[in-house]
Scaffold this active site. Structure first.
Site, PDB file in Angstrom:
ATOM      1  N   CYS A   1      32.194  -3.935 113.582  1.00 50.08           N
ATOM      2  CA  CYS A   1      31.555  -3.646 112.280  1.00 50.08           C
ATOM      3  C   CYS A   1      32.114  -4.478 111.119  1.00 50.08           C
ATOM      4  O   CYS A   1      31.387  -5.263 110.518  1.00 50.08           O
ATOM      5  CB  CYS A   1      31.725  -2.162 111.953  1.00 50.08           C
ATOM      6  SG  CYS A   1      30.936  -1.098 113.161  1.00 50.08           S
TER       7      CYS A   1
HETATM    8  N1  LIG Z   1      31.365   1.074 117.121  1.00 51.39           N
HETATM    9  C1  LIG Z   1      31.526   1.548 115.913  1.00 51.39           C
HETATM   10  O1  LIG Z   1      32.626   1.972 115.541  1.00 51.39           O
HETATM   11  C2  LIG Z   1      30.362   1.630 114.931  1.00 51.39           C
HETATM   12  C3  LIG Z   1      30.534   2.387 113.765  1.00 51.39           C
HETATM   13  C4  LIG Z   1      29.480   2.477 112.872  1.00 51.39           C
HETATM   14  C5  LIG Z   1      28.286   1.787 113.135  1.00 51.39           C
HETATM   15  N2  LIG Z   1      28.146   1.032 114.261  1.00 51.39           N
HETATM   16  C6  LIG Z   1      26.855   0.362 114.480  1.00 51.39           C
HETATM   17  O2  LIG Z   1      26.137   1.076 115.495  1.00 51.39           O
HETATM   18  C7  LIG Z   1      25.358   0.177 116.283  1.00 51.39           C
HETATM   19  C8  LIG Z   1      25.698   0.349 117.758  1.00 51.39           C
HETATM   20  O3  LIG Z   1      27.058  -0.024 117.953  1.00 51.39           O
HETATM   21  P1  LIG Z   1      27.906   0.457 119.212  1.00 51.39           P
HETATM   22  O4  LIG Z   1      29.335   0.208 118.860  1.00 51.39           O
HETATM   23  O5  LIG Z   1      27.498   1.820 119.640  1.00 51.39           O
HETATM   24  O6  LIG Z   1      27.427  -0.590 120.317  1.00 51.39           O
HETATM   25  P2  LIG Z   1      27.772  -0.539 121.878  1.00 51.39           P
HETATM   26  O7  LIG Z   1      27.739  -1.935 122.343  1.00 51.39           O
HETATM   27  O8  LIG Z   1      28.982   0.304 122.133  1.00 51.39           O
HETATM   28  O9  LIG Z   1      26.544   0.267 122.525  1.00 51.39           O
HETATM   29  C9  LIG Z   1      25.255  -0.160 122.460  1.00 51.39           C
HETATM   30  C10 LIG Z   1      24.513   0.353 123.702  1.00 51.39           C
HETATM   31  O10 LIG Z   1      23.145  -0.008 123.546  1.00 51.39           O
HETATM   32  C11 LIG Z   1      22.639  -0.427 124.788  1.00 51.39           C
HETATM   33  N3  LIG Z   1      21.456  -1.240 124.537  1.00 51.39           N
HETATM   34  C12 LIG Z   1      21.364  -2.545 124.201  1.00 51.39           C
HETATM   35  N4  LIG Z   1      20.083  -2.885 123.996  1.00 51.39           N
HETATM   36  C13 LIG Z   1      19.344  -1.778 124.215  1.00 51.39           C
HETATM   37  C14 LIG Z   1      17.956  -1.488 124.147  1.00 51.39           C
HETATM   38  N5  LIG Z   1      17.079  -2.433 123.831  1.00 51.39           N
HETATM   39  N6  LIG Z   1      17.554  -0.241 124.418  1.00 51.39           N
HETATM   40  C15 LIG Z   1      18.458   0.718 124.751  1.00 51.39           C
HETATM   41  N7  LIG Z   1      19.776   0.515 124.838  1.00 51.39           N
HETATM   42  C16 LIG Z   1      20.219  -0.727 124.554  1.00 51.39           C
HETATM   43  C17 LIG Z   1      23.787  -1.143 125.449  1.00 51.39           C
HETATM   44  O11 LIG Z   1      23.626  -1.186 126.855  1.00 51.39           O
HETATM   45  C18 LIG Z   1      24.981  -0.282 125.001  1.00 51.39           C
HETATM   46  O12 LIG Z   1      25.281   0.740 125.956  1.00 51.39           O
HETATM   47  C19 LIG Z   1      25.633  -1.216 115.712  1.00 51.39           C
HETATM   48  O13 LIG Z   1      24.662  -1.518 114.768  1.00 51.39           O
HETATM   49  C20 LIG Z   1      26.973  -1.045 115.026  1.00 51.39           C
HETATM   50  O14 LIG Z   1      27.149  -1.978 113.981  1.00 51.39           O
HETATM   51  C21 LIG Z   1      29.164   0.960 115.193  1.00 51.39           C
END
Ligand SMILES: NC(=O)c1ccc[n+]([C@@H]2O[C@H](COP(=O)([O-])OP(=O)(O)OC[C@H]3O[C@@H](n4cnc5c(N)ncnc54)[C@H](O)[C@@H]3O)[C@@H](O)[C@H]2O)c1
Length: 432
Positions: free
Chosen positions: A272
């Site tokens: 992030c």
């Molecule tokens: N990790 C954090 O601490 C955090 C905190 C706040 C916001 N975010 C935001 O949240 C969002 C997700 O981040 P994350 O850390 O959970 O990512 P991540 O990589 O941990 O998980 C994403 C998941 O989405 C799946 N995926 C990918 N494309 C897909 C699709 N088309 N359909 C369904 N599933 C799909 C992947 O297989 C994966 O399991 C991002 O925008 C990130 O910036 C993350």
């Protein structure tokens, strides 16, 4: 039809689909299961889903037991088959939003999730985007996409943005206790999304539009990015003055108002903080404003790993050694302590720069058994700290994991580069 959806949200009889079950989506799914909703968890990674079906959680904030308990309710199903999403009334998108190689927003995951959603989209449904993204995404990308085939906002469907604020590994703030910001594309959308989150979260804060909610998330993360850059620059100034930046921050931190301590480090990491400000920069440029402070902060943070390698060379130099051929032990490669996540970690460029300079580099990280560098090389974590530390010409602490033996490491003071002040912090915390 939408009145019925609002009622189903309120009496918890609607079904939610969560698209993307990573660090954000899985904890969100479990939070809604615990609030009594039925959840269809959709992810494109079938192997990962199988692991979860077998009750194994790889997400730090969700124990395998919590996952098993959620599955045992019979209200949480896992699928990678788009047609299984037919029965969902509300679709929440939690897919990654990385940057491209040229540091532009990579919207391909959101676009692909939307393509999936369109296969089951129809009247009476609501979509919510949680992925961090550039301001305007909900109104400019999701709204027209979901309005295809003549569907109309408020007549046929509802749409909102609600940013995720999870802080992996932070046990002080379980997800449901972190206030949820909600901005709908219409009043009815805000109301429905607020009712949904209000059923599972302690506090909901509504704003007037999805764009305001998207911007709120970017302000939070840009605030951290810029302040980390400030303290990283401050650390370099202190180094040049031979002053101890940690002592200075501690002293400034005694001011009871108007100051919030941030701490220097080897760079900036995670999915992030290093990336999100670039989403703001991208959109701002499209509107004719060139952000200067945000861009400069990024530059300072991105340059940090090279500074660490320069410091490493300086320490070796005082011992009459060149970095070429020196045995260097790196401790910690994750982007923050006590999490199994090396995404965007400054350890990656540091390991690469050390390799480029010819160092014989080893690393220890109890959370990361192996790590792949950009050049394709894979490194395996060593295990024996005592042995590795004794053999190293230089030890660099990059991540202050709790379970490193700091008393042992402190014995190597002359050949130690502690980018986190971990040794003195840990020794100070030990009971006398
Ligand atoms: N990790 C954090 O601490 C955090 C905190 C706040 C916001 N975010 C935001 O949240 C969002 C997700 O981040 P994350 O850390 O959970 O990512 P991540 O990589 O941990 O998980 C994403 C998941 O989405 C799946 N995926 C990918 N494309 C897909 C699709 N088309 N359909 C369904 N599933 C799909 C992947 O297989 C994966 O399991 C991002 O925008 C990130 O910036 C993350």
């Amino acid at each position: 039809m939408l009145n019925q959806l609002q009622k189903q949200i309120e009496n918890r009889s609607c079904t939610l689909a969560i698209l993307g079950l990573g660090y954000v989506g899985l904890p969100l799914a479990i939070t809604f299961v615990n609030a009594g909703y039925r959840i269809i968890g959709y992810d494109i990674n079938p192997e990962y889903l199988n692991q979860m079906r077998n009750g194994i959680s790889k997400i730090l904030d969700i124990s395998s037991q919590e996952l098993k308990d959620a599955l045992a309710t019979g209200r949480f199903s896992l699928t990678s088959v788009p047609s299984d999403l037919e029965g969902a009334d509300v679709h929440i998108i939690c897919v990654p939003t990385p940057l491209s190689k040229s540091r532009q927003p990579d919207m391909s995951y959101i676009e692909s999730a939307l393509a999936t959603l369109l296969t089951v989209w129809g009247p009476g449904k609501m979509a919510i985007l949680e992925s961090t993204t550039y301001p305007g995404t909900t109104q400019e990308l999701l709204l027209p996409t979901l309005s295809r085939n003549g569907l109309k906002l408020d007549e046929d469907f509802l749409l909102a943005f609600s940013p995720e604020r999870v802080d992996p590994g932070n046990h002080k703030f379980p997800l449901h206790r972190i206030p949820k910001v909600v901005g709908g594309s219409s009043k009815a959308s805000t109301q429905a999304a607020a009712a949904l989150y209000g059923a599972a979260f302690e506090q909901v804060h509504t704003v007037s539009s999805p764009t305001a909610a998207e911007l709120a998330k970017l302000l939070e993360n840009t605030f951290r990015n810029v302040n980390i850059a400030l303290v990283n620059e401050f650390a370099q100034i202190c180094d040049s003055l031979k002053a101890d930046v940690w002592e200075v921050i501690e002293a400034a931190g005694t001011k009871p108002f108007g100051f919030m301590p941030f701490f220097p480090g080897p760079g900036i990491g995670g999915h992030c903080i290093p990336l999100d400000p670039q989403y703001l920069v991208y959109k701002s440029r499209l509107h004719g404003y060139e952000p200067r402070l945000v861009a400069l902060a990024d530059q300072i943070n991105v340059e940090r790993p090279r500074y660490v390698v320069q410091q490493a060379m300086d320490i070796l130099n005082t011992q009459g050694k060149a970095i070429n051929g020196a045995r260097v032990l790196v401790l910690g490669v994750t982007y923050k302590p006590d999490v199994p996540d090396p995404r965007e970690s400054p350890a990656l460029p540091i390991l690469e720069f050390l390799a480029e300079k010819g160092a014989d580099t080893h690393y220890i990280d109890p959370w990361i058994p192996s790590i792949r560098l950009k050049n394709g090389d894979e490194m395996l974590s060593a295990r024996d700290l005592k042995e590795e530390a004794a053999e190293a010409d230089l030890i660099i602490i990059l991540t202050a994991h709790q379970n490193f033996d700091y008393e042992l490491i402190s014995k190597y003071g002359k050949k130690l580069l502690d980018t986190r002040n971990a040794v003195s912090t840990s020794l100070r915390q030990q009971p006398n």
